[in-house]
Write a protein that holds these residues in place. Structure first.
Motif, PDB file in Angstrom:
ATOM      1  N   ALA A 154     -44.848  16.111  -9.094  1.00  0.00           N
ATOM      2  CA  ALA A 154     -43.554  16.807  -9.121  1.00  0.00           C
ATOM      3  C   ALA A 154     -43.024  16.886  -7.686  1.00  0.00           C
ATOM      4  CB  ALA A 154     -43.729  18.200  -9.693  1.00  0.00           C
ATOM      5  N   LEU A 155     -41.707  16.993  -7.550  1.00  0.00           N
ATOM      6  CA  LEU A 155     -41.090  17.007  -6.218  1.00  0.00           C
ATOM      7  C   LEU A 155     -41.674  18.123  -5.341  1.00  0.00           C
ATOM      8  CD1 LEU A 155     -38.938  15.816  -4.318  1.00  0.00           C
ATOM      9  CD2 LEU A 155     -37.302  17.432  -5.279  1.00  0.00           C
ATOM     10  N   GLY A 156     -41.852  19.313  -5.923  1.00  0.00           N
ATOM     11  CA  GLY A 156     -42.382  20.457  -5.166  1.00  0.00           C
ATOM     12  C   GLY A 156     -43.760  20.163  -4.602  1.00  0.00           C
ATOM     13  N   ALA A 157     -44.618  19.563  -5.418  1.00  0.00           N
ATOM     14  CA  ALA A 157     -45.986  19.253  -4.969  1.00  0.00           C
ATOM     15  C   ALA A 157     -45.958  18.174  -3.886  1.00  0.00           C
ATOM     16  CB  ALA A 157     -46.828  18.790  -6.153  1.00  0.00           C
ATOM     17  N   TRP A 158     -45.021  17.248  -4.027  1.00  0.00           N
ATOM     18  CA  TRP A 158     -44.912  16.140  -3.065  1.00  0.00           C
ATOM     19  C   TRP A 158     -44.473  16.657  -1.689  1.00  0.00           C
ATOM     20  CZ3 TRP A 158     -40.315  13.732  -0.997  1.00  0.00           C
ATOM     21  CH2 TRP A 158     -40.548  12.527  -0.367  1.00  0.00           C
ATOM     22  N   LEU A 159     -43.608  17.715  -1.701  1.00  0.00           N
ATOM     23  CA  LEU A 159     -43.094  18.256  -0.435  1.00  0.00           C
ATOM     24  C   LEU A 159     -44.056  19.264   0.193  1.00  0.00           C
ATOM     25  CD1 LEU A 159     -39.358  18.864  -1.447  1.00  0.00           C
ATOM     26  CD2 LEU A 159     -40.182  17.205   0.220  1.00  0.00           C
ATOM     27  N   GLU A 160     -45.036  19.695  -0.582  1.00  0.00           N
ATOM     28  CA  GLU A 160     -45.925  20.780  -0.131  1.00  0.00           C
ATOM     29  C   GLU A 160     -46.621  20.438   1.187  1.00  0.00           C
ATOM     30  OE1 GLU A 160     -47.863  22.682  -3.578  1.00  0.00           O
ATOM     31  OE2 GLU A 160     -49.582  22.691  -2.200  1.00  0.00           O
ATOM     32  N   GLY A 161     -46.685  21.420   2.064  1.00  0.00           N
ATOM     33  CA  GLY A 161     -47.450  21.233   3.302  1.00  0.00           C
ATOM     34  C   GLY A 161     -46.638  20.657   4.443  1.00  0.00           C
ATOM     35  N   ILE A 162     -45.377  20.248   4.173  1.00  0.00           N
ATOM     36  CA  ILE A 162     -44.552  19.724   5.270  1.00  0.00           C
ATOM     37  C   ILE A 162     -44.006  20.908   6.055  1.00  0.00           C
ATOM     38  CG2 ILE A 162     -42.401  18.496   5.814  1.00  0.00           C
ATOM     39  CD1 ILE A 162     -42.914  16.658   3.502  1.00  0.00           C
ATOM     40  N   GLY A 163     -44.111  20.853   7.352  1.00  0.00           N
ATOM     41  CA  GLY A 163     -43.611  21.948   8.182  1.00  0.00           C
ATOM     42  C   GLY A 163     -44.434  22.078   9.441  1.00  0.00           C
ATOM     43  N   VAL A 164     -44.182  23.120  10.186  1.00  0.00           N
ATOM     44  CA  VAL A 164     -44.893  23.318  11.449  1.00  0.00           C
ATOM     45  C   VAL A 164     -46.277  23.885  11.139  1.00  0.00           C
ATOM     46  CG1 VAL A 164     -44.829  24.491  13.682  1.00  0.00           C
ATOM     47  CG2 VAL A 164     -42.692  23.760  12.586  1.00  0.00           C
ATOM     48  N   PRO A 165     -47.341  23.229  11.611  1.00  0.00           N
ATOM     49  CA  PRO A 165     -48.684  23.749  11.309  1.00  0.00           C
ATOM     50  C   PRO A 165     -48.964  25.016  12.111  1.00  0.00           C
ATOM     51  CG  PRO A 165     -48.815  21.804  12.724  1.00  0.00           C
ATOM     52  CD  PRO A 165     -47.371  21.999  12.398  1.00  0.00           C
ATOM     53  N   PRO A 166     -49.898  25.852  11.632  1.00  0.00           N
ATOM     54  CA  PRO A 166     -50.216  27.070  12.390  1.00  0.00           C
ATOM     55  C   PRO A 166     -50.799  26.700  13.752  1.00  0.00           C
ATOM     56  CG  PRO A 166     -51.736  26.757  10.534  1.00  0.00           C
ATOM     57  CD  PRO A 166     -50.701  25.699  10.433  1.00  0.00           C
ATOM     58  N   PRO A 167     -50.479  27.487  14.795  1.00  0.00           N
ATOM     59  CA  PRO A 167     -50.972  27.131  16.138  1.00  0.00           C
ATOM     60  C   PRO A 167     -52.503  27.167  16.219  1.00  0.00           C
ATOM     61  CG  PRO A 167     -49.713  29.195  16.170  1.00  0.00           C
ATOM     62  CD  PRO A 167     -49.694  28.699  14.771  1.00  0.00           C
ATOM     63  N   GLN A 168     -53.046  26.226  16.955  1.00  0.00           N
ATOM     64  CA  GLN A 168     -54.508  26.151  17.148  1.00  0.00           C
ATOM     65  C   GLN A 168     -54.764  25.778  18.586  1.00  0.00           C
ATOM     66  OE1 GLN A 168     -56.081  23.136  14.601  1.00  0.00           O
ATOM     67  NE2 GLN A 168     -55.430  24.146  12.735  1.00  0.00           N
ATOM     68  N   PRO A 169     -55.909  26.140  19.133  1.00  0.00           N
ATOM     69  CA  PRO A 169     -56.199  25.703  20.507  1.00  0.00           C
ATOM     70  C   PRO A 169     -56.283  24.178  20.567  1.00  0.00           C
ATOM     71  CG  PRO A 169     -58.041  26.959  19.563  1.00  0.00           C
ATOM     72  CD  PRO A 169     -56.951  26.945  18.532  1.00  0.00           C
ATOM     73  N   PHE A 170     -55.764  23.592  21.650  1.00  0.00           N
ATOM     74  CA  PHE A 170     -55.739  22.136  21.761  1.00  0.00           C
ATOM     75  C   PHE A 170     -57.119  21.607  22.160  1.00  0.00           C
ATOM     76  CE2 PHE A 170     -55.256  18.102  23.849  1.00  0.00           C
ATOM     77  CZ  PHE A 170     -54.363  17.439  23.032  1.00  0.00           C
ATOM     78  N   VAL A 171     -57.660  20.737  21.335  1.00  0.00           N
ATOM     79  CA  VAL A 171     -58.940  20.082  21.654  1.00  0.00           C
ATOM     80  C   VAL A 171     -58.713  18.576  21.580  1.00  0.00           C
ATOM     81  CG1 VAL A 171     -61.365  19.811  20.998  1.00  0.00           C
ATOM     82  CG2 VAL A 171     -60.182  21.977  20.544  1.00  0.00           C
ATOM     83  N   PRO A 172     -58.885  17.842  22.681  1.00  0.00           N
ATOM     84  CA  PRO A 172     -58.646  16.395  22.613  1.00  0.00           C
ATOM     85  C   PRO A 172     -59.573  15.740  21.596  1.00  0.00           C
ATOM     86  CG  PRO A 172     -59.068  17.103  24.871  1.00  0.00           C
ATOM     87  CD  PRO A 172     -59.340  18.283  23.993  1.00  0.00           C
ATOM     88  N   ASP A 173     -59.068  14.737  20.924  1.00  0.00           N
ATOM     89  CA  ASP A 173     -59.891  13.972  19.988  1.00  0.00           C
ATOM     90  C   ASP A 173     -60.832  13.065  20.786  1.00  0.00           C
ATOM     91  OD1 ASP A 173     -58.642  15.128  17.867  1.00  0.00           O
ATOM     92  OD2 ASP A 173     -57.270  13.466  17.479  1.00  0.00           O
ATOM     93  N   PRO A 174     -61.984  12.709  20.174  1.00  0.00           N
ATOM     94  CA  PRO A 174     -62.935  11.847  20.910  1.00  0.00           C
ATOM     95  C   PRO A 174     -62.300  10.540  21.390  1.00  0.00           C
ATOM     96  CG  PRO A 174     -63.969  12.744  18.928  1.00  0.00           C
ATOM     97  CD  PRO A 174     -62.539  13.175  18.891  1.00  0.00           C
ATOM     98  N   TRP A 175     -61.398   9.947  20.591  1.00  0.00           N
ATOM     99  CA  TRP A 175     -60.807   8.668  21.026  1.00  0.00           C
ATOM    100  C   TRP A 175     -59.909   8.859  22.240  1.00  0.00           C
ATOM    101  CZ3 TRP A 175     -55.586   7.988  21.266  1.00  0.00           C
ATOM    102  CH2 TRP A 175     -54.806   8.865  20.522  1.00  0.00           C
ATOM    103  N   GLN A 176     -59.305  10.064  22.341  1.00  0.00           N
ATOM    104  CA  GLN A 176     -58.446  10.332  23.505  1.00  0.00           C
ATOM    105  C   GLN A 176     -59.311  10.435  24.771  1.00  0.00           C
ATOM    106  OE1 GLN A 176     -56.617  13.878  21.734  1.00  0.00           O
ATOM    107  NE2 GLN A 176     -54.635  12.828  21.599  1.00  0.00           N
ATOM    108  N   GLU A 177     -60.459  11.132  24.636  1.00  0.00           N
ATOM    109  CA  GLU A 177     -61.396  11.250  25.777  1.00  0.00           C
ATOM    110  C   GLU A 177     -61.903   9.866  26.173  1.00  0.00           C
ATOM    111  OE1 GLU A 177     -61.678  13.964  27.251  1.00  0.00           O
ATOM    112  OE2 GLU A 177     -62.357  15.673  26.043  1.00  0.00           O
ATOM    113  N   GLU A 178     -62.227   9.089  25.150  1.00  0.00           N
ATOM    114  CA  GLU A 178     -62.794   7.766  25.427  1.00  0.00           C
ATOM    115  C   GLU A 178     -61.775   6.878  26.160  1.00  0.00           C
ATOM    116  OE1 GLU A 178     -64.082   5.600  21.979  1.00  0.00           O
ATOM    117  OE2 GLU A 178     -64.877   3.974  23.216  1.00  0.00           O
ATOM    118  N   ALA A 179     -60.515   6.942  25.711  1.00  0.00           N
ATOM    119  CA  ALA A 179     -59.468   6.131  26.367  1.00  0.00           C
ATOM    120  C   ALA A 179     -59.372   6.503  27.842  1.00  0.00           C
ATOM    121  CB  ALA A 179     -58.133   6.339  25.661  1.00  0.00           C
ATOM    122  N   LEU A 180     -59.408   7.813  28.124  1.00  0.00           N
ATOM    123  CA  LEU A 180     -59.292   8.249  29.523  1.00  0.00           C
ATOM    124  C   LEU A 180     -60.513   7.819  30.340  1.00  0.00           C
ATOM    125  CD1 LEU A 180     -57.745  11.739  28.766  1.00  0.00           C
ATOM    126  CD2 LEU A 180     -56.647   9.877  30.058  1.00  0.00           C
ATOM    127  N   ALA A 181     -61.689   7.887  29.703  1.00  0.00           N
ATOM    128  CA  ALA A 181     -62.909   7.479  30.427  1.00  0.00           C
ATOM    129  C   ALA A 181     -62.878   5.972  30.722  1.00  0.00           C
ATOM    130  CB  ALA A 181     -64.138   7.833  29.595  1.00  0.00           C
TER     131      ALA A 181
END
Ligand code: ATP
Ligand code: MG
Length: 352
Positions: free
Chosen positions: A102-129
């Protein structure tokens, strides 16, 4: 047959048959709706009218000898019956046991996510290394966080008093990045050079279009240096899939070839099809090896929808996600709206 007769015959055919006829004749025919497809086919038919007509008649004959059920073409009249009714034996679409999202279910979850502390992903660390050891190609899906790698790499290079150049293929994107990088590093440390703008050209971090950088590197090769290329530590080529662009790709190629050997190259892209080959090429022409950082996990899942010109929005597929490999998994509502669109946009007098 006359052109009018030919046109009428084309209009009477289901769009699948027109796509079969367009194969090898019309470039990117699968993108065209029925009306446009007919226009393009008619235009093409002038090149070899006889061959065109005989191919069309052969396809019609083939269709008549292997008839498909009426639901195989967009069902304008009874889309729901087509979607839920008993499938015709010759109907290629898989049988659907689950009801479409249904359209409602398809749209669900779109929006600004709740704020969280920023933690780089392993691939981001690896690229920098890896950038400490050589050039790097980052090939990860859109929205994964390539900008973080660019920003951190630029920060580290500037801390070592090296100049950084960031290029993008578009002036608009360069302007956006200029604003973003000014906010991060402070306006006095960031400059911009595009065909339209030249601000703070002596800044340690310079944003420019790739064409401007290529021209600067040309000038430098001829002894005319107006930038501190001797202190250049890092060149970031964002959207580097442009390397494959038939017209502009050469600019990326020359930029890479002329890039001073002491500078590291960081290529960012969400859509390089053969990043291994590009990494091998860089390794072969540069003095340091090129490392490839690649993954295909989508942090931001894609959803496909269909927006009818009257503003009605519906999921494009029966599922929330995109059912790769199931081209016939269309949402019945999208099918109905698209058929209506085709019907409405068909020139008057030719409506089915
Ligand atoms: N490790 C992370 N954790 C959470 N969010 C992140 C992380 N890295 C980046 N982001 C956020 O992800 C969003 C998308 O990042 P970004 O614009 O860098 O994507 P991109 O890979 O450059 O995509 P595109 O291919 O569209 O240019 C940004 O809002 C960014 O702040
Ligand atoms: Mg990006």
């Amino acid at each position: 047959m006359t052109t009018e007769e030919l046109e009428r015959l084309l209009v009477e055919q289901p769009v699948e048959l027109l796509h079969r006829l367009a194969r090898g004749r019309v470039h990117r025919h699968f993108r065209a709706g029925k009306r446009r497809l007919i226009e393009l086919l008619l235009r093409h038919s002038a090149e070899n009218r006889q061959g065109f007509e005989s191919d069309l008649l052969a396809l019609i004959a083939d269709r008549q000898s292997h008839p498909v059920g009426p639901a195989a073409r967009p069902a304008v009249e009874r889309p729901r019956a087509a979607a839920h009714g008993r499938p015709h034996p010759a109907h290629h679409e898989p049988e659907h046991h689950e009801s479409p999202v249904a359209l409602g279910a398809w749209l669900e979850g779109i929006g600004v996510p709740p704020p969280q502390p920023f933690v780089p992903d392993p691939w981001q660390e690896e690229a920098l290394a890896k950038l400490q050891q050589g050039d790097v190609i980052v090939s990860v899906p859109t929205g994964s966080g390539k900008t973080y790698v660019a920003v951190e790499a630029a920060r580290r290079a500037m801390e070592e008093n090296r100049t950084v150049i960031y290029t993008s293929p578009l002036k608009a994107l360069s302007n956006t990045k200029y604003t973003e990088f000014c906010r991060i590093f402070g306006a006095e440390r960031v400059g911009i050079l595009t065909g339209d703008r030249r601000d703070n050209a002596q800044a340690p971090l310079l944003i420019m279009t790739t064409e401007i950088l290529r021209n600067l590197l040309y000038d430098a090769a001829g002894g005319e240096i107006d930038l501190r290329l001797d202190t250049l530590g890092l060149v970031i080529l964002d959207e580097s899939q442009y390397l494959a662009d038939p017209e502009r790709g050469v600019v990326w190629e020359e930029t890479i070839i002329f890039c001073p050997s002491q500078a590291r190259l960081l290529l960012l892209s969400a859509s390089i099809g053969n990043p291994h080959d590009i990494a091998d090429w860089l390794t072969s022409i540069r003095i340091t090896p090129c490392y490839l950082i690649k993954h295909s996990k989508r942090t931001v899942p894609l959803r496909a929808g269909y927006l009818h010109p009257d503003g009605k929005l519906t999921p494009l597929f029966r599922t929330v996600g995109i059912p790769h490999g199931h081209p016939n998994y269309l949402h019945p509502e999208a099918r109905r709206l698209f058929a209506r669109y085709e019907d409405e946009t068909m020139p008057s007098g030719r409506r089915r």
